[in-house]
Design an enzyme around this catalytic site. Structure first.
Site, PDB file in Angstrom:
ATOM      1  N   MET A  27      40.734  -2.690  90.587  1.00 27.56           N
ATOM      2  CA  MET A  27      40.698  -1.237  90.795  1.00 27.56           C
ATOM      3  C   MET A  27      40.660  -0.949  92.292  1.00 27.56           C
ATOM      4  O   MET A  27      39.830  -1.491  93.018  1.00 27.56           O
ATOM      5  CB  MET A  27      39.441  -0.632  90.155  1.00 27.56           C
ATOM      6  CG  MET A  27      39.440  -0.528  88.649  1.00 27.56           C
ATOM      7  SD  MET A  27      40.823   0.364  87.933  1.00 27.56           S
ATOM      8  CE  MET A  27      40.738   1.952  88.746  1.00 27.56           C
ATOM      9  N   ASP A  34      45.412  -1.031  90.430  1.00 28.46           N
ATOM     10  CA  ASP A  34      45.358   0.276  89.760  1.00 28.46           C
ATOM     11  C   ASP A  34      44.537   1.267  90.580  1.00 28.46           C
ATOM     12  O   ASP A  34      43.358   1.037  90.828  1.00 28.46           O
ATOM     13  CB  ASP A  34      44.698   0.052  88.384  1.00 28.46           C
ATOM     14  CG  ASP A  34      44.637   1.306  87.534  1.00 28.46           C
ATOM     15  OD1 ASP A  34      45.203   2.340  87.926  1.00 28.46           O
ATOM     16  OD2 ASP A  34      44.008   1.231  86.457  1.00 28.46           O
ATOM     17  N   HIS A  71      43.597  -0.210  79.290  1.00 26.54           N
ATOM     18  CA  HIS A  71      42.553  -0.443  80.293  1.00 26.54           C
ATOM     19  C   HIS A  71      41.291   0.243  79.776  1.00 26.54           C
ATOM     20  O   HIS A  71      41.201   1.462  79.783  1.00 26.54           O
ATOM     21  CB  HIS A  71      43.038   0.158  81.634  1.00 26.54           C
ATOM     22  CG  HIS A  71      42.025   0.124  82.723  1.00 26.54           C
ATOM     23  ND1 HIS A  71      42.162   0.877  83.883  1.00 26.54           N
ATOM     24  CD2 HIS A  71      40.860  -0.567  82.868  1.00 26.54           C
ATOM     25  CE1 HIS A  71      41.132   0.648  84.671  1.00 26.54           C
ATOM     26  NE2 HIS A  71      40.325  -0.213  84.079  1.00 26.54           N
ATOM     27  N   ASP A  88      44.770   4.546  79.929  1.00 29.73           N
ATOM     28  CA  ASP A  88      43.410   4.590  80.474  1.00 29.73           C
ATOM     29  C   ASP A  88      42.456   5.164  79.439  1.00 29.73           C
ATOM     30  O   ASP A  88      42.479   6.352  79.151  1.00 29.73           O
ATOM     31  CB  ASP A  88      43.390   5.460  81.741  1.00 29.73           C
ATOM     32  CG  ASP A  88      43.990   4.722  82.917  1.00 29.73           C
ATOM     33  OD1 ASP A  88      43.546   3.587  83.180  1.00 29.73           O
ATOM     34  OD2 ASP A  88      44.910   5.263  83.557  1.00 29.73           O
ATOM     35  N   HIS A 123      50.722   2.102  80.822  1.00 30.82           N
ATOM     36  CA  HIS A 123      49.296   1.856  81.051  1.00 30.82           C
ATOM     37  C   HIS A 123      48.470   2.961  80.391  1.00 30.82           C
ATOM     38  O   HIS A 123      48.726   4.150  80.601  1.00 30.82           O
ATOM     39  CB  HIS A 123      49.061   1.833  82.566  1.00 30.82           C
ATOM     40  CG  HIS A 123      47.674   1.486  83.006  1.00 30.82           C
ATOM     41  ND1 HIS A 123      47.224   0.195  83.124  1.00 30.82           N
ATOM     42  CD2 HIS A 123      46.637   2.281  83.378  1.00 30.82           C
ATOM     43  CE1 HIS A 123      45.970   0.204  83.562  1.00 30.82           C
ATOM     44  NE2 HIS A 123      45.584   1.465  83.720  1.00 30.82           N
ATOM     45  N   SER A 152      50.745   5.199  84.346  1.00 28.73           N
ATOM     46  CA  SER A 152      49.558   5.557  83.564  1.00 28.73           C
ATOM     47  C   SER A 152      49.716   6.972  83.034  1.00 28.73           C
ATOM     48  O   SER A 152      49.777   7.930  83.805  1.00 28.73           O
ATOM     49  CB  SER A 152      48.304   5.489  84.442  1.00 28.73           C
ATOM     50  OG  SER A 152      47.283   6.269  83.842  1.00 28.73           O
ATOM     51  N   MET A 169      38.788   6.134  78.370  1.00 28.82           N
ATOM     52  CA  MET A 169      37.501   6.466  79.011  1.00 28.82           C
ATOM     53  C   MET A 169      36.566   7.125  78.015  1.00 28.82           C
ATOM     54  O   MET A 169      36.990   7.984  77.240  1.00 28.82           O
ATOM     55  CB  MET A 169      37.753   7.447  80.157  1.00 28.82           C
ATOM     56  CG  MET A 169      38.717   6.927  81.192  1.00 28.82           C
ATOM     57  SD  MET A 169      39.049   8.186  82.419  1.00 28.82           S
ATOM     58  CE  MET A 169      40.082   7.246  83.544  1.00 28.82           C
ATOM     59  N   MET A 227      37.808   1.544  79.912  1.00 27.56           N
ATOM     60  CA  MET A 227      36.675   1.940  80.762  1.00 27.56           C
ATOM     61  C   MET A 227      35.636   2.526  79.833  1.00 27.56           C
ATOM     62  O   MET A 227      35.395   3.732  79.802  1.00 27.56           O
ATOM     63  CB  MET A 227      37.155   2.949  81.817  1.00 27.56           C
ATOM     64  CG  MET A 227      38.012   2.293  82.893  1.00 27.56           C
ATOM     65  SD  MET A 227      39.064   3.492  83.731  1.00 27.56           S
ATOM     66  CE  MET A 227      40.438   3.545  82.596  1.00 27.56           C
TER      67      MET A 227
END
Ligand code: DX5
Ligand code: ZN
Length: 213
Positions: free
Chosen positions: A135, A173, A64, A33, A31, A6, A35, A66
């Site tokens: 998670m 993760d 991913h 992330d 990966h 990540s 957010m 979020m």
């Protein structure tokens, strides 16, 4: 077992160099992330970085999300040429629609689940997803401690997959290191995400992890 670093844990000034090193050291997936400061108490990065990473590597990219209301942005993530997209089950009112939109585009569709959310909330989508992202920390930051009860949850999910003959992959993760990776591999987990464990020394960590494969 696939290794997915990540880049949230990277120093972004070295992004190009680090991605090349990840490739050379045997990473399988990158990966990403994403957010938004609402779904999680942190803001990471968005489309410009995703596009930059896409231009730097041909490794599969795993976004991913979020973010609240991921439906608003799903077409743009698909257009960014990522290979996998996961959306959280929490607060997602139209999960089937969004998963089907992802699947139609030939991008792999995943559902992500937070540590405090029970597995049975996934019941209605397990037959349509390509992967489930479990998670093992509360999402928002790299470098947190693995929540031990995640092991039982993952074990249960592996059992359900076997019993019902589902085809989804399992991705874990948050808070992973070499020791935990060994256990997860034995359990049959397919994709492991590593942030801080890999970025403190990319070559050394990947050399170690590759031995587990
Ligand atoms: C947490 C993210 C993870 C995290 C992984 O919100 O989804 O991908 O950055 O980093 P480590 O391995 O340091 O927990
Ligand atoms: Zn993640």
């Amino acid at each position: 077992m696939k290794i997915a670093p990540s880049i949230l844990a990277s120093k972004f000034v070295n992004l190009k160099k680090d991605i090349k090193l990840l490739e050379r050291s045997g990473a399988d997936i990158i990966h990403l992330d994403i957010m938004d400061g609402h779904f999680v108490p942190n803001i990471s990065f968005g489309f410009p970085i995703v596009k930059a990473v896409r231009s730097l590597t041909s490794l599969p990219l795993d976004a991913h999300l979020m973010i609240e209301n991921p439906e608003r942005f799903i077409d743009r993530f698909i257009d960014s040429e990522v290979d996998m997209i996961s959306v959280h089950i929490e607060g997602n009112y139209h999960i089937n629609r969004i998963l089907n939109t992802i699947k139609k585009s030939k991008v792999k569709a995943g559902v992500a689940i937070n540590p405090g959310t029970p597995l049975n909330s996934l019941e209605e989508v397990l037959d349509i997803v390509d992967f489930v992202l479990v998670m093992s920390v509360n999402p928002g930051f790299s470098g947190q401690k693995f929540i031990d009860s995640s092991i039982e949850k993952i074990r249960k999910l592996c059992k359900i997959r076997e019993k019902e003959n589902f085809g989804f992959e399992i991705e874990v993760d948050g808070g992973l290191n070499f020791e935990i990776a060994k256990v997860l591999k034995e359990m049959g987990v397919d994709i492991l995400v590593f942030g801080s464990f890999i970025f403190k020394d990319i070559e050394k960590a990947l050399n170690e992890l590759r031995k587990l494969k």
